[in-house]
Design an enzyme around this catalytic site. Structure first.
Site, mmCIF file in Angstrom:
data_model
loop_
_atom_site.group_PDB
_atom_site.id
_atom_site.type_symbol
_atom_site.label_atom_id
_atom_site.label_comp_id
_atom_site.label_asym_id
_atom_site.label_seq_id
_atom_site.Cartn_x
_atom_site.Cartn_y
_atom_site.Cartn_z
ATOM 1 N N HIS A 52 0.939 -1.139 0.156
ATOM 2 C CA HIS A 52 0.093 -0.021 -0.088
ATOM 3 C C HIS A 52 0.882 1.150 -0.164
ATOM 4 O O HIS A 52 0.374 2.346 0.166
ATOM 5 C CB HIS A 52 -0.909 -0.014 1.092
ATOM 6 C CG HIS A 52 -1.991 0.848 1.089
ATOM 7 N ND1 HIS A 52 -2.174 1.989 2.035
ATOM 8 C CD2 HIS A 52 -3.092 0.937 0.261
ATOM 9 C CE1 HIS A 52 -3.373 2.661 1.694
ATOM 10 N NE2 HIS A 52 -3.771 1.980 0.778
ATOM 11 N N LYS B 262 3.353 4.247 -1.317
ATOM 12 C CA LYS B 262 3.566 5.256 -2.219
ATOM 13 C C LYS B 262 4.643 5.999 -2.215
ATOM 14 O O LYS B 262 4.819 6.753 -1.148
ATOM 15 C CB LYS B 262 2.424 6.276 -2.300
ATOM 16 C CG LYS B 262 0.940 5.593 -2.549
ATOM 17 C CD LYS B 262 0.164 5.390 -1.217
ATOM 18 C CE LYS B 262 -1.212 4.981 -1.450
ATOM 19 N NZ LYS B 262 -1.886 4.285 -0.267
ATOM 20 N N ASP C 54 17.396 10.182 -7.305
ATOM 21 C CA ASP C 54 18.788 10.348 -7.159
ATOM 22 C C ASP C 54 19.164 10.334 -5.743
ATOM 23 O O ASP C 54 20.392 10.776 -5.280
ATOM 24 C CB ASP C 54 19.333 11.785 -7.572
ATOM 25 C CG ASP C 54 19.104 11.889 -9.109
ATOM 26 O OD1 ASP C 54 19.181 10.784 -9.746
ATOM 27 O OD2 ASP C 54 19.120 13.021 -9.771
ATOM 28 N N HIS D 131 -9.086 11.002 2.245
ATOM 29 C CA HIS D 131 -8.221 9.978 2.114
ATOM 30 C C HIS D 131 -7.006 10.312 2.734
ATOM 31 O O HIS D 131 -5.998 9.533 2.739
ATOM 32 C CB HIS D 131 -7.919 9.931 0.388
ATOM 33 C CG HIS D 131 -7.418 8.556 0.198
ATOM 34 N ND1 HIS D 131 -6.112 8.286 -0.401
ATOM 35 C CD2 HIS D 131 -7.975 7.256 0.327
ATOM 36 C CE1 HIS D 131 -5.988 7.061 -0.456
ATOM 37 N NE2 HIS D 131 -7.039 6.546 -0.149
ATOM 38 N N LYS E 33 -4.123 10.644 5.627
ATOM 39 C CA LYS E 33 -3.949 9.858 6.866
ATOM 40 C C LYS E 33 -2.758 10.584 7.931
ATOM 41 O O LYS E 33 -1.825 10.793 7.343
ATOM 42 C CB LYS E 33 -3.272 8.562 6.531
ATOM 43 C CG LYS E 33 -4.200 7.665 5.293
ATOM 44 C CD LYS E 33 -3.456 7.494 4.114
ATOM 45 C CE LYS E 33 -4.039 6.640 3.392
ATOM 46 N NZ LYS E 33 -5.384 6.929 2.794
ATOM 47 N N ASP F 45 0.258 16.738 20.630
ATOM 48 C CA ASP F 45 0.810 17.968 21.192
ATOM 49 C C ASP F 45 1.251 18.941 20.394
ATOM 50 O O ASP F 45 0.611 19.115 19.066
ATOM 51 C CB ASP F 45 1.859 17.488 22.295
ATOM 52 C CG ASP F 45 1.188 16.732 23.406
ATOM 53 O OD1 ASP F 45 0.114 16.966 23.884
ATOM 54 O OD2 ASP F 45 2.314 16.179 24.224
#
Length: 487
Positions: free
Chosen positions: A225, A227, A232, A406, A408, A413
């Protein structure tokens, strides 16, 4: 139809008088063997019982379902650690004896094998259009290599633009490696990839479907899952955004609302290592196939040069530690003023639920934001089944809409934030290969706070309701919650 089945059974019973007893005995043996195997997995009792009861209700067919989707453990090739880290040079093997070595950092290193590091720059990228533009710009500046790993890569406008940028660099001698999940990117075909392959790029599939190999489980339920883009060895991109027009707000007014990051500094070495391990695992190649000096260039700033304390968190079915889950719970428990959680899929385990309610009961500013309607009706109902308990404890809940949320993101704090690919559910914490970034930096956390406050402004706060419909709300949510260990 009923009469035909009765006549068939009568005929069989007459020919084989002990057929009923034989089938019953076979069913008992099947159930005992399968239950014993599942119990030996030593998973949560609720999940174990859910699988046993499900398979008991679906005799024989349930075995096939479990074969495809049941819990599985992966033992990675031994070269994923150690040998793949040869040539890392100044990579820190232990927690540095300074302020970056907090308890959270030590837990992160112990569960992932990746030491605390630093970043010189972290830029928040909101939504797909800004993210794709930044990634394509970085690809266009690549001189040595571009490494990409994606769950969803669609052959649409967004995917074609990314592919064409890779083709241009590959034709100019830049090494291009593209690792795609075989299920999430299943729409990508040979015709779409051929120009990239002809230009010299490499494309590899993560856990390709193996339904025609009866003695090897197909791993349909274990996906990458992640991404991740590394250019470089100096700049990296990660977060929640896949490559698809469904997340391109410049073309789709209903595109997902999402969050990504552009990262520079020493921590890019850790992200490069994550890609390298996944590539080695998927291809079977050894580290000798790579030029370490290109993957980990010496000109990358040393760890002490970055003012942003950063740490890569990875988790997946190849580790029992559930690092990303564990770090979220630990950060909630350490918080003293606030806990903010934004997730598209909210299916908490007992530890996370207890941590959130305890924070609220202790008087912390505890907030949860989820989509008003996610792309899974079952997950939406399951998430809402927890609302009453959370609201009673003092957790404030928002539902974002009408666009699909979508992102996350997590804040504890004024200084700690976690952003990445992992949803707050069992699938992300245990089944998928996930990647998140944990930062310990007041300025960066403040920037994320500003972004999330805009999301709260576009969301509706959920208020306690004394009278909710039994048939339209409470009962569907309760039944959805029963499936939570399997989600």
């Amino acid at each position: 139809m009923r009469e035909a089945l009765h006549d068939a059974w009568t005929t069989l019973s007459g020919s084989f008088p002990y057929l009923g007893r034989a089938l019953a005995a076979t069913y008992v043996i099947y159930l005992l063997l399968l239950a014993g195997y599942i119990v030996l997995q030593k998973r949560e009792p609720v999940a174990t019982l859910s699988w046993i009861l499900s398979l008991a209700a679906l005799p024989y067919i349930g075995l096939f379902v479990y074969y495809l989707f049941g819990p599985q453990r992966i033992v990675r090739q031994r070269l994923r650690r150690g040998r793949s880290r040869e040539g890392l040079g100044t990579y820190d093997a232990i927690c540095p004896p300074d302020g970056a070595c907090t308890e959270l950092a030590r837990v992160g290193q112990a569960t992932t094998g990746l030491a605390p590091s630093s970043a010189t720059d972290v830029d928040w990228l909101v939504d797909g259009a800004a993210t794709y533009a930044a990634i394509i710009e970085a690809i266009g500046q690549a001189q040595r290599h571009v490494n990409l790993e994606y769950y969803i890569f669609e052959p649409d406008h967004a995917g074609t633009a990314m592919r064409d940028a890779l083709i241009e660099r590959a034709r100019n001698g830049v090494k291009v490696r593209l690792l795609l999940d075989a299920v999430g990117s299943s729409k990508v075909g040979r015709k779409f990839l051929k120009p990239l392959l002809d230009a010299g790029g490499e494309v590899v599939w993560f856990h390709p479907r193996q339904l025609l190999k009866p003695f090897k489980r197909p791993w349909l339920n274990l996906r990458t899952h992640r991404k991740l883009v590394v250019v470089d060895g100096q700049v990296a991109f990660t977060g929640g955004i896949n490559v698809t027009d469904e997340e391109d707000d410049s073309r789709n007014p209903n595109a997902y609302r999402d969050l990504h990051m552009r990262i520079r500094g020493h921590v890019v070495r850790s992200l490069q290592l994550v890609f390298l391990e996944d590539w080695i695992y998927a291809t079977g190649q050894g580290p000798e196939h790579f030029q370490q000096v290109d993957l980990f260039p010496p000109e990358v700033p040393p760890r002490e040069a970055g003012h942003i304390h950063a740490q890569v968190l990875i988790s997946g079915p190849d580790s029992a530690w559930e690092a990303i889950h564990r770090l979220h719970v630990a950060a909630i428990q350490e918080a003293r003023r606030r806990v903010w959680l934004v997730t598209p899929y909210f299916v908490p385990g007992e530890a996370a639920r207890m941590a959130l309610t305890s924070a609220a009961l202790a008087g912390l500013d505890t907030r949860l934001m989820v989509p008003k309607q996610s792309d899974s009706k079952l997950v939406t109902l399951c998430a809402r089944s927890y609302f009453d308990e959370l609201l009673e404890a003092g957790v404030r809940i928002w539902e974002y809409g009408p666009r699909m949320l979508h992102s996350k993101a997590f804040i504890a704090d004024e200084h700690t934030c976690i952003v990445g690919t992992a949803n707050f559910d069992h699938r992300s914490f245990r089944l998928n290969f996930e990647l998140s970034m944990m930062y310990n930096n007041r300025e960066l956390t403040s920037e994320l706070e500003t972004i999330l406050l805009q999301e709260f402004d576009n969301a509706t706060e959920v208020m306690p309701a004394n009278h909710r419909s039994l048939w339209r709300e409470r009962l569907p949510e309760a039944f959805a919650r029963l499936a939570s260990p399997l989600l």
